[in-house]
Design a protein around this motif. Sequence first.
Motif, PDB file in Angstrom:
ATOM      1  N   ASN A 191      53.188  69.324 136.896  1.00 18.18           N
ATOM      2  CA  ASN A 191      53.858  70.609 136.874  1.00 18.18           C
ATOM      3  C   ASN A 191      55.127  70.456 136.544  1.00 18.18           C
ATOM      4  N   SER A 235      52.111  72.258 142.362  1.00 16.17           N
ATOM      5  CA  SER A 235      51.180  70.911 141.676  1.00 16.17           C
ATOM      6  C   SER A 235      49.824  71.766 141.372  1.00 16.17           C
ATOM      7  N   LYS A 248      57.971  67.533 132.097  1.00 12.36           N
ATOM      8  CA  LYS A 248      58.287  68.149 133.492  1.00 12.36           C
ATOM      9  C   LYS A 248      59.635  68.899 133.608  1.00 12.36           C
ATOM     10  N   SER A 297      53.010  64.787 139.812  1.00 17.20           N
ATOM     11  CA  SER A 297      52.179  65.801 139.680  1.00 17.20           C
ATOM     12  C   SER A 297      52.352  66.527 138.420  1.00 17.20           C
ATOM     13  N   HIS A 335      61.138  73.627 146.865  1.00 19.68           N
ATOM     14  CA  HIS A 335      60.054  72.712 145.849  1.00 19.68           C
ATOM     15  C   HIS A 335      58.818  73.478 145.905  1.00 19.68           C
TER      16      HIS A 335
END
Length: 318
Positions: free
Chosen positions: A145, A151, A52, A143, A233
């Motif tokens: 991503n 996400s 991530k 998530s 975010h």
Amino acid sequence: MEIITNVTEGVIKKAAKALKDGHLVAFPTETVYGLGADATNEMAVGRIYSVKGRPADHPLIVHISSINQINKWAVDIPEYALKLARDFWPGPMTLILKRSELAKNFITGGQDNVGLRVPNQPVALALLSEFESLGGQGVAAPSANRFGAVSPTTSLAVSEEVGNHLVPNDLILSGGRCNIGVESTIIDCTSSIPTILRPGAITLEMVEKLIGTKIGTNVLTSPIKASGLLAKHYSPKAKVILNVLAKSGEGFIAMASIQTPTGAHRLASPANIQEFARDLYEALRNGDRMNLSEIKIILPEGVGLVDAINDRLSKSSF
Ligand code: TXA
Ligand code: MG
């Protein structure tokens, strides 16, 4: 890395074994796709952070197959939290509880609490049950991503986000498009009264009604760290601008009742708030797939998922 679209019983067995062997398995939930690892395996959890690109002090949610597993991971659980779990699990709700010894610092970001969730999605539940039947305790899954990005709500989006960072023994399980489309409600249950840290499909009103008291949502006063609480975010590559009509050549997302400005690229026309939430992340992603530089979004009004949508979009446009 293999993407498996036909998730049979055999595939669930293979995926549960892969988790047990320390590999990563991305799987669908009703909110967004998660990137799963054995929550007791430090090496496997470490790979989640590297795949991530996420800072190591951000805690992960542990996914379990049912409320029966709650005492493995949490201690001193308040009665109101059990009530929430009984009513809303399986479902789009994460409870932050005082951790047991099973929840190590590599899961909790060094905090004394742990996030737990029972997702409501058949592939996820089958995987969690099978993993537990192999002796597993829980599956850590953020998530799926890259850190700070949108996400994924489809398995294609998972492979676009993290496919390059996965290795041959890792798996991506496909389960179609996620029903809800925004991440779970996070509720801090470490005090005498719960606090909502991240709004989601389980709303403040639903929580207050069930437990019979007014509760807080003041994220800023919470001492708890949550990466989704960072100001920026959930961002696509395109610049997101709220409550302004799109110009020609720009992306546009708004309720179906609002007309597309001339020359704008309509990315979503949801008929209601549920559809808005469900389609939002894929619409943002489509804007990026088209290389748009700006996406204008008219925020929906109303109740329910509106808080969650506004929370994510104010962060993606920061
Ligand atoms: O819907 C969801 O919750 C999805 C699916 C896959 O279950 N998961 C998800 O995980 O959104 P993630 O890591 O992308 O976002 C979880 C948020 C992060 O901001 C994390 O910092 C926070 O929850 N969190 C996790 N454990 C926590 C804890 N013990 N205390 C405070 N915040 C926590
Ligand atoms: Mg996330």
